[in-house]
Design an enzyme around this catalytic site. Structure first.
Site, mmCIF file in Angstrom:
data_model
loop_
_atom_site.group_PDB
_atom_site.id
_atom_site.type_symbol
_atom_site.label_atom_id
_atom_site.label_comp_id
_atom_site.label_asym_id
_atom_site.label_seq_id
_atom_site.Cartn_x
_atom_site.Cartn_y
_atom_site.Cartn_z
ATOM 1 N N PRO A 10 0.839 -1.338 -0.149
ATOM 2 C CA PRO A 10 -0.031 -0.301 -0.120
ATOM 3 C C PRO A 10 0.704 1.132 0.001
ATOM 4 C CG PRO A 10 -0.140 -1.229 2.212
ATOM 5 C CD PRO A 10 0.471 -2.140 1.100
ATOM 6 N N ASN A 11 0.524 2.207 -0.859
ATOM 7 C CA ASN A 11 0.834 3.534 -0.926
ATOM 8 C C ASN A 11 2.265 3.712 -1.891
ATOM 9 O OD1 ASN A 11 -1.301 4.981 0.676
ATOM 10 N ND2 ASN A 11 -0.294 3.785 2.468
ATOM 11 N N ARG A 18 5.498 12.046 -3.198
ATOM 12 C CA ARG A 18 5.409 12.747 -2.041
ATOM 13 C C ARG A 18 6.215 12.032 -0.897
ATOM 14 N NH1 ARG A 18 -0.430 11.537 -2.323
ATOM 15 N NH2 ARG A 18 -1.007 12.423 -4.252
ATOM 16 N N TYR A 23 11.479 8.521 1.602
ATOM 17 C CA TYR A 23 11.181 7.332 0.454
ATOM 18 C C TYR A 23 11.994 7.610 -0.911
ATOM 19 C CZ TYR A 23 7.804 5.901 3.843
ATOM 20 O OH TYR A 23 7.091 5.504 4.867
ATOM 21 N N ASN A 74 7.952 -5.753 -0.459
ATOM 22 C CA ASN A 74 7.745 -4.642 0.448
ATOM 23 C C ASN A 74 6.202 -4.491 0.661
ATOM 24 O OD1 ASN A 74 7.708 -2.016 1.549
ATOM 25 N ND2 ASN A 74 8.838 -1.024 0.281
ATOM 26 N N ALA A 77 2.967 -0.808 5.113
ATOM 27 C CA ALA A 77 2.609 -0.808 6.341
ATOM 28 C C ALA A 77 2.010 -2.153 6.709
ATOM 29 C CB ALA A 77 1.589 0.375 6.614
ATOM 30 N N HIS A 80 3.641 -4.344 9.501
ATOM 31 C CA HIS A 80 3.686 -4.390 10.944
ATOM 32 C C HIS A 80 2.341 -4.700 11.391
ATOM 33 C CE1 HIS A 80 6.962 -1.876 9.793
ATOM 34 N NE2 HIS A 80 6.371 -0.995 9.057
ATOM 35 N N ASP A 87 0.802 -15.532 6.997
ATOM 36 C CA ASP A 87 0.484 -17.069 6.703
ATOM 37 C C ASP A 87 0.511 -17.359 5.334
ATOM 38 O OD1 ASP A 87 -0.129 -17.257 9.468
ATOM 39 O OD2 ASP A 87 -2.207 -16.881 9.309
ATOM 40 N N GLU A 98 12.477 -9.941 2.423
ATOM 41 C CA GLU A 98 11.582 -8.644 3.040
ATOM 42 C C GLU A 98 12.537 -7.316 2.576
ATOM 43 O OE1 GLU A 98 10.948 -8.650 7.074
ATOM 44 O OE2 GLU A 98 9.908 -6.584 7.011
ATOM 45 N N HIS A 100 12.666 -2.789 2.464
ATOM 46 C CA HIS A 100 12.092 -1.584 2.936
ATOM 47 C C HIS A 100 12.959 -0.671 2.264
ATOM 48 C CE1 HIS A 100 8.921 -3.659 5.026
ATOM 49 N NE2 HIS A 100 9.845 -4.137 5.865
ATOM 50 N N LEU A 101 12.392 0.600 1.810
ATOM 51 C CA LEU A 101 13.205 1.541 1.481
ATOM 52 C C LEU A 101 13.836 2.189 2.541
ATOM 53 C CD1 LEU A 101 10.402 2.732 -0.967
ATOM 54 C CD2 LEU A 101 12.603 2.447 -1.863
ATOM 55 N N SER A 102 13.140 2.492 3.708
ATOM 56 C CA SER A 102 13.614 3.209 4.832
ATOM 57 C C SER A 102 14.111 2.225 5.852
ATOM 58 C CB SER A 102 12.390 3.877 5.346
ATOM 59 O OG SER A 102 11.630 3.264 5.746
ATOM 60 N N ARG A 107 13.104 4.073 12.903
ATOM 61 C CA ARG A 107 11.920 4.901 12.814
ATOM 62 C C ARG A 107 11.140 4.579 14.020
ATOM 63 N NH1 ARG A 107 9.182 4.996 6.924
ATOM 64 N NH2 ARG A 107 8.393 6.861 8.045
ATOM 65 N N ARG A 111 7.260 0.632 13.769
ATOM 66 C CA ARG A 111 7.670 0.028 12.554
ATOM 67 C C ARG A 111 8.742 -1.011 12.979
ATOM 68 N NH1 ARG A 111 5.393 3.633 8.369
ATOM 69 N NH2 ARG A 111 5.444 5.591 9.309
HETATM 70 O O1 CA2 Z 1 10.388 1.708 4.037
HETATM 71 C C1 CA2 Z 1 9.337 1.253 3.342
HETATM 72 O O2 CA2 Z 1 9.620 0.694 2.437
HETATM 73 C C2 CA2 Z 1 8.195 0.873 4.115
HETATM 74 O O3 CA2 Z 1 7.630 -0.472 3.811
HETATM 75 C C3 CA2 Z 1 7.410 1.943 3.418
HETATM 76 C C4 CA2 Z 1 5.775 1.950 4.201
HETATM 77 C C5 CA2 Z 1 5.864 2.241 5.604
HETATM 78 O O4 CA2 Z 1 4.504 2.035 6.328
HETATM 79 C C6 CA2 Z 1 6.846 1.143 6.140
HETATM 80 O O5 CA2 Z 1 6.812 1.239 7.654
HETATM 81 C C7 CA2 Z 1 8.290 1.038 5.639
HETATM 82 C C8 CA2 Z 1 5.040 3.195 3.609
HETATM 83 C C9 CA2 Z 1 4.862 3.269 2.004
HETATM 84 C C10 CA2 Z 1 4.257 4.709 2.009
HETATM 85 O O6 CA2 Z 1 4.981 4.994 0.609
HETATM 86 C C11 CA2 Z 1 4.469 6.362 0.097
HETATM 87 C C12 CA2 Z 1 5.311 6.797 -0.835
HETATM 88 C C13 CA2 Z 1 5.316 8.047 -1.094
HETATM 89 C C14 CA2 Z 1 4.285 9.171 -0.448
HETATM 90 C C15 CA2 Z 1 3.767 8.503 0.887
HETATM 91 C C16 CA2 Z 1 3.705 7.227 1.107
#
Ligand code: CA2
Length: 147
Positions: A10-11, A18, A23, A74, A77, A80, A87, A98, A100-102, A107, A111
């Site tokens: 998601p997102n 954004r 990210y 990836n 959210a 978490h 499963d 697994e 994650h960008l961040s 954080r 997370r």
């Molecule tokens: O660091 C990552 O890749 C995350 O999986 C990104 C998730 C976050 O909930 C995880 O804790 C770590 C959030 C992705 C949101 O992506 C966006 C990208 C651009 C603008 C807003 C949100």
């Protein structure tokens, strides 16, 4: 030739548009193109999938069985929160890296918990878009080692 699936949750379709300070500026389309190009260097086919919906991500994992050899995930959210995704990973019996960008461990404390980590081969986080390349390398090495 190995077939690898890159799944984004998601997102992540908003990447590059954004919150670039968190990210980065690379769009999801660019990440997917980079993954496909890196797959060619590795001698692997790479397919990519993104959804904002938990059930669609689970369906994609289920559909990978017998089609792909491993998955870079990836889960955003859902990492978490989703026991259902955890499963699904167990059920498909495919290696999952697994990603994650961040750096989720640097954080907010919510997370730090990952439901994916205990059922993944390993976790890569904190390297931005380059992490997908690292994850593909790790998955390919894992598959080669399992042969
Ligand atoms: O660091 C990552 O890749 C995350 O999986 C990104 C998730 C976050 O909930 C995880 O804790 C770590 C959030 C992705 C949101 O992506 C966006 C990208 C651009 C603008 C807003 C949100």
């Amino acid at each position: 030739m190995s077939s690898l699936l890159v799944v984004n949750g998601p997102n992540l379709n908003l990447l590059g548009q954004r919150q670039p300070q968190v990210y980065g500026r690379t769009t999801l389309a660019e990440i997917e193109q980079n993954c496909i190009a890196h797959g060619q260097r590795l001698g692997c086919e790479v397919q990519c999938f993104q959804s904002n919906h938990e059930g669609a991500l689970i369906d994609a994992l289920h559909g990978a069985r017998g089609v792909h050899d491993g998955i870079v995930l990836n889960a955003g959210a859902y990492t978490h929160s989703s026991i259902a995704l955890m499963d699904a990973i167990v059920s498909v019996e495919l290696p999952v890296v697994e990603l994650h960008l961040s750096n989720i461990h640097a954080r907010e404390s919510f997370r730090h918990k990952s439901y994916i980590a205990p059922v993944a081969v390993g976790q890569i986080c904190g390297f931005g878009a380059h992490g997908y390349i690292l994850a593909l390398d790790a998955l390919k090495a894992h598959l080669d080692g399992a042969k």
